[in-house]
Scaffold this motif. Structure first.
Motif, PDB file in Angstrom:
ATOM      1  N   LEU A 493       0.834  -1.201   0.000  1.00 32.44           N
ATOM      2  CA  LEU A 493       0.000   0.000   0.000  1.00 32.44           C
ATOM      3  C   LEU A 493       0.865   1.247   0.000  1.00 32.44           C
ATOM      4  N   GLN A 494       1.982   1.135   0.711  1.00 30.27           N
ATOM      5  CA  GLN A 494       2.846   2.303   0.815  1.00 30.27           C
ATOM      6  C   GLN A 494       3.542   2.600  -0.515  1.00 30.27           C
ATOM      7  N   ARG A 495       3.615   1.612  -1.356  1.00 29.96           N
ATOM      8  CA  ARG A 495       4.299   1.787  -2.643  1.00 29.96           C
ATOM      9  C   ARG A 495       3.304   1.497  -3.748  1.00 29.96           C
ATOM     10  N   ALA A 496       2.460   2.455  -3.985  1.00 23.88           N
ATOM     11  CA  ALA A 496       1.334   2.255  -4.876  1.00 23.88           C
ATOM     12  C   ALA A 496       1.652   1.592  -6.224  1.00 23.88           C
ATOM     13  N   PRO A 497       2.710   2.001  -6.937  1.00 22.26           N
ATOM     14  CA  PRO A 497       2.891   1.443  -8.275  1.00 22.26           C
ATOM     15  C   PRO A 497       3.264  -0.045  -8.265  1.00 22.26           C
ATOM     16  N   LEU A 498       3.736  -0.535  -7.142  1.00 14.63           N
ATOM     17  CA  LEU A 498       4.206  -1.909  -7.104  1.00 14.63           C
ATOM     18  C   LEU A 498       3.030  -2.846  -6.846  1.00 14.63           C
ATOM     19  N   ARG A 499       2.730  -3.698  -7.798  1.00 11.00           N
ATOM     20  CA  ARG A 499       1.601  -4.603  -7.630  1.00 11.00           C
ATOM     21  C   ARG A 499       2.091  -6.033  -7.461  1.00 11.00           C
ATOM     22  N   VAL A 500       1.416  -6.762  -6.647  1.00 11.50           N
ATOM     23  CA  VAL A 500       1.844  -8.138  -6.410  1.00 11.50           C
ATOM     24  C   VAL A 500       1.515  -9.005  -7.607  1.00 11.50           C
ATOM     25  N   THR A 501       0.327  -8.790  -8.154  1.00 13.42           N
ATOM     26  CA  THR A 501      -0.151  -9.707  -9.183  1.00 13.42           C
ATOM     27  C   THR A 501       0.554  -9.516 -10.514  1.00 13.42           C
ATOM     28  N   ALA A 502       0.853  -8.295 -10.865  1.00 13.84           N
ATOM     29  CA  ALA A 502       1.525  -8.057 -12.137  1.00 13.84           C
ATOM     30  C   ALA A 502       2.836  -7.350 -11.841  1.00 13.84           C
ATOM     31  N   ALA A 503       3.666  -8.036 -11.102  1.00 14.73           N
ATOM     32  CA  ALA A 503       4.904  -7.400 -10.673  1.00 14.73           C
ATOM     33  C   ALA A 503       5.766  -7.008 -11.864  1.00 14.73           C
ATOM     34  N   ALA A 504       6.233  -5.801 -11.839  1.00 14.50           N
ATOM     35  CA  ALA A 504       7.112  -5.327 -12.895  1.00 14.50           C
ATOM     36  C   ALA A 504       8.498  -5.939 -12.727  1.00 14.50           C
ATOM     37  N   ARG A 505       8.790  -6.307 -11.489  1.00 13.72           N
ATOM     38  CA  ARG A 505      10.072  -6.957 -11.229  1.00 13.72           C
ATOM     39  C   ARG A 505       9.845  -7.968 -10.103  1.00 13.72           C
ATOM     40  N   PRO A 506      10.678  -8.943  -9.960  1.00 15.97           N
ATOM     41  CA  PRO A 506      10.489  -9.890  -8.870  1.00 15.97           C
ATOM     42  C   PRO A 506      10.479  -9.162  -7.531  1.00 15.97           C
ATOM     43  N   ALA A 507       9.619  -9.595  -6.630  1.00 14.93           N
ATOM     44  CA  ALA A 507       9.535  -8.956  -5.325  1.00 14.93           C
ATOM     45  C   ALA A 507       9.625 -10.022  -4.253  1.00 14.93           C
ATOM     46  N   LEU A 508      10.135  -9.652  -3.114  1.00 13.78           N
ATOM     47  CA  LEU A 508      10.253 -10.592  -2.006  1.00 13.78           C
ATOM     48  C   LEU A 508       9.537 -10.023  -0.788  1.00 13.78           C
ATOM     49  N   ILE A 509       8.702 -10.838  -0.213  1.00  9.60           N
ATOM     50  CA  ILE A 509       8.013 -10.442   1.015  1.00  9.60           C
ATOM     51  C   ILE A 509       8.336 -11.506   2.051  1.00  9.60           C
ATOM     52  N   THR A 510       8.656 -11.084   3.244  1.00 12.28           N
ATOM     53  CA  THR A 510       8.834 -12.064   4.313  1.00 12.28           C
ATOM     54  C   THR A 510       7.766 -11.800   5.360  1.00 12.28           C
ATOM     55  N   ALA A 511       7.067 -12.863   5.725  1.00 14.21           N
ATOM     56  CA  ALA A 511       5.964 -12.706   6.667  1.00 14.21           C
ATOM     57  C   ALA A 511       6.088 -13.709   7.794  1.00 14.21           C
ATOM     58  N   LEU A 512       5.615 -13.287   8.949  1.00 20.26           N
ATOM     59  CA  LEU A 512       5.473 -14.222  10.060  1.00 20.26           C
ATOM     60  C   LEU A 512       3.998 -14.519  10.194  1.00 20.26           C
ATOM     61  N   LEU A 513       3.677 -15.813  10.285  1.00 16.83           N
ATOM     62  CA  LEU A 513       2.283 -16.217  10.339  1.00 16.83           C
ATOM     63  C   LEU A 513       2.054 -17.053  11.579  1.00 16.83           C
ATOM     64  N   GLU A 514       0.922 -16.797  12.217  1.00 10.85           N
ATOM     65  CA  GLU A 514       0.541 -17.625  13.360  1.00 10.85           C
ATOM     66  C   GLU A 514      -0.898 -18.057  13.150  1.00 10.85           C
ATOM     67  N   ASP A 515      -1.143 -19.360  13.307  1.00  7.49           N
ATOM     68  CA  ASP A 515      -2.521 -19.847  13.194  1.00  7.49           C
ATOM     69  C   ASP A 515      -2.770 -20.895  14.275  1.00  7.49           C
ATOM     70  N   GLU A 516      -3.879 -21.599  14.152  1.00  5.92           N
ATOM     71  CA  GLU A 516      -4.262 -22.594  15.152  1.00  5.92           C
ATOM     72  C   GLU A 516      -3.188 -23.656  15.364  1.00  5.92           C
ATOM     73  N   TYR A 517      -2.425 -23.935  14.328  1.00  6.20           N
ATOM     74  CA  TYR A 517      -1.510 -25.068  14.386  1.00  6.20           C
ATOM     75  C   TYR A 517      -0.076 -24.680  14.697  1.00  6.20           C
ATOM     76  N   GLY A 518       0.177 -23.379  14.895  1.00  7.89           N
ATOM     77  CA  GLY A 518       1.527 -22.962  15.220  1.00  7.89           C
ATOM     78  C   GLY A 518       1.916 -21.733  14.428  1.00  7.89           C
ATOM     79  N   SER A 589       9.517  -5.510   7.763  1.00 11.49           N
ATOM     80  CA  SER A 589       9.624  -4.210   7.108  1.00 11.49           C
ATOM     81  C   SER A 589      10.431  -4.351   5.836  1.00 11.49           C
ATOM     82  N   GLU A 590      10.239  -3.425   4.937  1.00 15.81           N
ATOM     83  CA  GLU A 590      10.930  -3.510   3.662  1.00 15.81           C
ATOM     84  C   GLU A 590      12.395  -3.151   3.769  1.00 15.81           C
ATOM     85  N   ALA A 591      12.751  -2.516   4.887  1.00 17.87           N
ATOM     86  CA  ALA A 591      14.151  -2.148   5.089  1.00 17.87           C
ATOM     87  C   ALA A 591      14.995  -3.407   5.002  1.00 17.87           C
ATOM     88  N   PRO A 592      16.262  -3.274   4.646  1.00 22.73           N
ATOM     89  CA  PRO A 592      17.112  -4.454   4.564  1.00 22.73           C
ATOM     90  C   PRO A 592      16.936  -5.283   5.824  1.00 22.73           C
TER      91      PRO A 592
END
Ligand code: ADP
Ligand code: ADP
Ligand code: MG
Length: 679
Positions: A493-518, A589-592
Motif C-alpha cells: 500500500l505504501q508503494r502504490a505502483p508496485l503490484r503483487v499480481t503483475a509485478a514489474a520486477r520480482p519482489a520478495l516479502i517475508t511474513a510471520l504467520l501464526e494460526d491454530e496449528y503454530g 519491514s521492507e528495510a534491509p
C-alpha cells in the motif's frame, strides 16, 4: 394428508434447536404443515427460528432455563397453537415426564408412548426387559443393589476390565472404564457423582468391557395400528469419547447371520414394549464375531437417521408424523428396499488435533458442500457457544456402492467451506481414507489405532494454505477494501505502483504467520511468471496469483483453484479442501533485513520486525565480536536472535527486555571507533 386421522396434525412445534430443528421444520414445510420454533436468548437469530412459520422465546441461554424447561415449552406450544410437539434428539426427547406433559396439555407428542420412553430411559430397566424378551445383552450386572460391596463383587464375577455406566446416561456421558480391581471404588464414586449431576440419577450398571467392538444398531419404526418394521442396520463404530462421528448404512463386512440376529433382536424388543414410533436399538459386537449384544434403546430420532433415509428413500420425520397422528405406515416390511450405501460425517466445533476439545467462536462464512445432503443449523455470523452440543452439521453421501459414497463424502469434505471457527472437517476427510475405515473394518478403537500419536493436519497442506494466506494478505485489492488496522505493515500500500499480481520486477516479502496449528516464517517471491513461497525450507509453487477482497486464485498444482478468504480485523481467514486457518500475519519491514551498519553514527542494531524484546544479552561497555548474539526478539511466537554485525563495544542500549518495539527501532548501538583504538 391427515384428513381422516383421529388426531389431525396441522402444526408442529419443534422443541429443539440446531440442525435437527431445521431438518424437522423442512419436512413440515414440504408437507404443508405449520412449522413452529422455540428459542433461547442465545438462538434468537438462529436459522431454525428464521425458517419457522412462527417462533417463541422460551428462556435464557443455558439449556436448563430453556430447551430443558417443560413448562416453558408447553406454554410456547399453547401460545403458538401447536397440535403436536416434535422433540428432536437430546434435550427432552427421552424424557417421559415431558411426553406425559404434552399429552396432558392436549398436544400430540411425536414419539412413542411415555411408558416406552420411561422403560428404555433406564439402561438397567431396558436390559431387564431385553433379557426377558430373549434378546442377548452385554454381560454385566443390572440388579437393584447399588452399594460398593455388592457392585465390586459383581465386577469381579464379570472380570476386569469393567465399564461402569450411568443407568440414565446418554450422549456418551456417565461412563467409567475400570481396568483393575484396585481402581473400582474410586471410579464408582466418580461415575455416581457425574451421573447425579448430569442426569439427576446416580444409579449405575456394570458391563463387561468389550475391547474391540463394532457399534451396530437397527432403525425401528412402528405405528399405532400394530405395525412394526425395521429399516435395516447402521454401523456407527467410529467414535470419539464414546460418541459417534461417522455412521453408515448398511454395515460393511457384516456376516448375514449377524445381520439377521440384529433384525430379530430389535423387533423382539420393540414388540415386547409395544413400540409405535421411530426408535433405535443399539448393539455392540466383538469385531469378527457374529453375535451382537444389546446395549440400549433410544426412543427418538437418531442423529444418524439420514443414512437410513438415503438408502430406503423414506422420510423418517414424515413417518413419525404419520404414526403420531394414528395413521398406518405406508409400506410393509416386504416393500421396504435398500438402494446403495450411505455415509454420514458429523461436523463438530472441535479441535481434532487437541484431543477433540470443543471450541467456541463465530462462523464468519459457511458454504455447504455442492451436491451433497448437508443438514445444518448454522449461517454466516452464527455464534457457537458453550451452552449446547458441539455438533454443527452433518454431511450425508449416498452412492450406488460404498466406494462411490466414500468418493462423494470426500468431495463434500473438500468442497465445504467454513471460516472463522475450528472444526473437525480435515480430520473427517483424512479419517475416511484411513485403511481401517476405507476397507470397512473400523471398530470403536478406530481413532486410537489409526492415530496412535494423535491426529495432526498434513504438513504439506498446511504449508500450502499458509503460503496462500500470505499471498492473499499482501494482495492490494484485499487491502483497499479492508484497510489495514494500526500496526500492521503492508508495504504494497505504501508503494502504490508496485503490484503483487503483475509485478514489474520480482519482489520478495517475508511474513510471520501464526494460526491454530503454530507459526511459520514465509518468504513469498513474486515474479513475472507467478509466485513461489518458501516455508520451513520447502519451496512451494503457487503459480499465477490473483486476489480480491474475499478470494484468492492461484495454481499450486497445474489446475487453478479459487479459495474463499475473509479478512477479520487483524486476521485472515482462509480455507482449502477441508483445512481452515485463522492466520495472524506480520510482514517484515521492507528495510534491509540485516541490521544496518552505519559507520558514521556508530553501528546500530535495529529490530527486524515489530515485536517483543525478549532478552538483551549485553550491557553498555561490553565487548562484542562479529556474529555474537546480543539480543533476542519474539514475534508471533517465533524467536529471532540479533547478532552484532562487527566487533566493537556496546555504546548504548535503547530498549529493555519486555519492550514492544516497531520494526526498524534501534535497540543497541555499537561503537566501532572504540574497537579500532583498542585493537
Ligand atoms: P445418537 O445415538 O442419536 O447418535 P448421541 O448419543 O450422539 O445420539 O446423542 C445425540 C445428542 O443428544 C447429542 O447432542 C447428545 O449430547 C445428546 N444426548 C443424548 N442423550 C442425552 C441425555 N440423556 N442427556 C442429555 N443429552 C443427551
Ligand atoms: P450412550 O447412552 O451414551 O449412547 P451406550 O451404552 O449406547 O451409551 O454406549 C455408547 C458407546 O460406548 C458405544 O457405542 C460403545 O462405543 C461404547 N460402549 C458402551 N458399552 C460398552 C461396552 N460394554 N464395552 C465396550 N464399549 C462400550
Ligand atoms: Mg448409545
Amino acid at each position: 394428508m391427515f384428513a381422516y386421522s383421529p388426531r389431525p396434525i396441522r402444526s408442529v412445534l419443534v422443541a429443539n434447536r440446531g440442525e435437527i430443528a431445521v431438518r424437522v421444520l423442512q419436512t413440515c414445510q414440504r408437507l404443508g404443515l405449520r412449522g413452529l420454533a422455540v428459542y433461547s436468548d442465545a438462538d434468537a437469530q438462529a436459522p431454525h427460528v428464521r425458517m419457522a412459520d412462527a417462533a417463541a422465546r422460551i428462556g435464557t441461554g443455558p439449556a436448563r432455563e430453556s430447551y430443558l424447561s417443560i413448562p416453558a415449552i408447553i406454554a410456547a406450544a399453547k401460545q403458538l397453537e401447536a397440535d403436536a410437539i416434535h422433540p428432536g434428539y437430546g434435550f427432552l426427547s427421552e424424557n417421559a415426564a415431558f411426553a406425559r406433559a404434552c399429552e396432558e396439555a392436549g398436544l400430540i407428542f411425536i414419539g412413542p408412548s411415555p411408558k416406552a420412553v420411561a422403560a428404555m430411559g433406564s439402561k438397567i430397566e431396558a436390559k431387564r426387559i431385553a433379557e426377558a424378551a430373549g434378546v442377548p445383552t452385554v454381560p454385566g450386572y443390572h440388579g437393584d443393589a447399588q452399594d460398593v460391596k455388592t457392585l465390586l463383587g459383581e465386577a469381579k464375577k464379570i472380570g476386569f476390565p469393567v465399564l461402569i455406566k450411568a443407568s440414565a446416561g446418554g450422549g456418551g456421558r456417565g461412563m467409567r472404564l475400570v481396568e483393575r480391581e484396585a481402581d473400582f471404588a474410586a471410579s464408582l464414586e466418580a461415575a455416581r457423582s457425574e451421573a447425579q449431576s448430569a442426569f439427576g440419577d446416580a444409579s449405575v450398571l456394570l458391563e463387561k468391557y468389550i475391547r474391540n467392538p463394532r457399534h451396530l444398531e437397527v432403525q425401528l419404526i412402528g405405528d399405532r395400528c400394530g405395525n412394526l418394521l425395521h429399516l435395516f442396520e447402521r454401523d456407527c463404530s467410529v467414535q470419539r469419547n464414546n460418541q459417534k462421528i461417522l455412521e453408515e448404512a448398511p454395515a460393511p463386512n457384516l456376516p448375514d447371520l449377524a445381520r439377521q440376529r440384529l433384525f430379530d433382536a430389535a423387533l423382539k424388543l420393540g414388540r415386547a414394549i409395544g413400540y409405535d414410533s421411530a426408535g433405535t436399538v443399539e448393539f455392540i459386537m466383538e469385531a469378527g464375531d457374529e453375535q451382537p449384544y444389546f446395549l440400549e434403546m433410544n426412543t427418538r430420532l437418531q442423529v444418524e437417521h439420514p443414512v437410513t433415509e438415503a438408502i430406503t428413500g423414506i422420510d423418517l420425520v414424515h413417518w413419525q408424523l404419520i404414526a403420531a397422528a394414528g395413521e398406518k405406515l405406508p409400506l410393509t416390511q416386504e416393500q421396504v428396499r435398500i438402494h446403495g450405501h450411505a455415509i454420514e460425517a458429523r461436523l463438530t466445533a472441535e479441535r481434532a488435533d487437541l484431543g477433540f476439545q470443543s471450541v467456541t467462536g463465530r462462523i464468519a462464512h459457511i458454504a455447504g458442500p455442492p451436491a451433497l445432503r448437508f443438514d445444518n443449523g448454522i449461517a454466516d455470523g452464527s455464534e457457537v457457544g458453550l451452552y449446547y452440543d458441539s455438533m454443527l452439521a452433518k454431511l450425508i453421501a449416498h452412492g450406488r456402492t460404498r466406494e462411490s459414497a466414500l468418493d462423494k463424502l470426500e468431495a463434500g469434505l473438500r468442497g465445504l467451506t467454513l471460516l472463522g471457527l475450528a472444526t473437525n472437517q480435515l480430520f473427517l476427510r483424512d479419517a475416511i481414507r484411513q485403511p481401517l475405515f476405507a476397507e470397512g473394518r473400523a471398530t470403536t478403537r478406530f481413532i486410537a489405532q489409526s492415530y496412535p500419536d494423535g491426529w495432526q493436519p498434513a504438513a504439506a497442506e498446511l504449508r500450502l494454505l499458509r503460503a496462500a494466506a500470505v499471498a492473499a494478505w499482501v494482495s492490494p485489492a484485499a487491502h483497499q477494501l479492508h484497510p489495514s488496522p494500526n500496526g500492521w505493515a503492508n508495504p504494497w500500500l505504501q508503494r502504490a505502483p508496485l503490484r503483487v499480481t503483475a509485478a514489474a520486477r520480482p519482489a520478495l516479502i517475508t511474513a510471520l504467520l501464526e494460526d491454530e496449528y503454530g507459526s511459520a516464517e514465509i518468504e513469498l517471491h513474486q515474479g513475472r511468471d507467478g509466485a513461489e513461497a518458501v516455508i520451513d525450507g520447502e519451496r512451494i509453487t503457487l503459480g499465477a496469483v490473483s486476489a480480491a477482497a474475499d478470494w484468492l486464485e492461484f495454481a499450486p498444482q497445474a489446475t487453478t483453484e479459487r479459495l474463499v478468504c475473509r479478512r477479520e480485523g487483524a486476521k485472515l481467514l482462509i480455507a482449502r479442501q477441508g483445512l481452515a486457518i485463522q492466520a495472524k500475519l506480520v510482514l517484515k519491514s521492507e528495510a534491509p533485513r540485516a541490521q544496518e551498519v552505519d559507520t558514521a553514527n556508530g553501528n546500530r542494531i535495529t529490530a527486524p520486525l515489530h515485536g517483543l524484546v525478549a532478552q538483551i544479552y549485553v550491557a553498555v561497555g561490553d565487548r562484542v565480536e562479529a556474529g555474537m548474539a546480543v539480543a533476542q526478539m519474539e514475534a508471533m511466537k517465533l524467536v529471532h536472535t540479533l547478532s552484532a554485525p562487527q566487533a566493537g563495544v556496546v555504546a548504548s542500549i535503547r530498549h529493555a527486555a519486555g519492550d514492544i518495539v516497531p520494526a526498524g527501532a534501534t535497540l543497541i548501538e555499537i561503537d566501532l571507533a572504540v574497537e579500532e583504538e583498542t585493537r
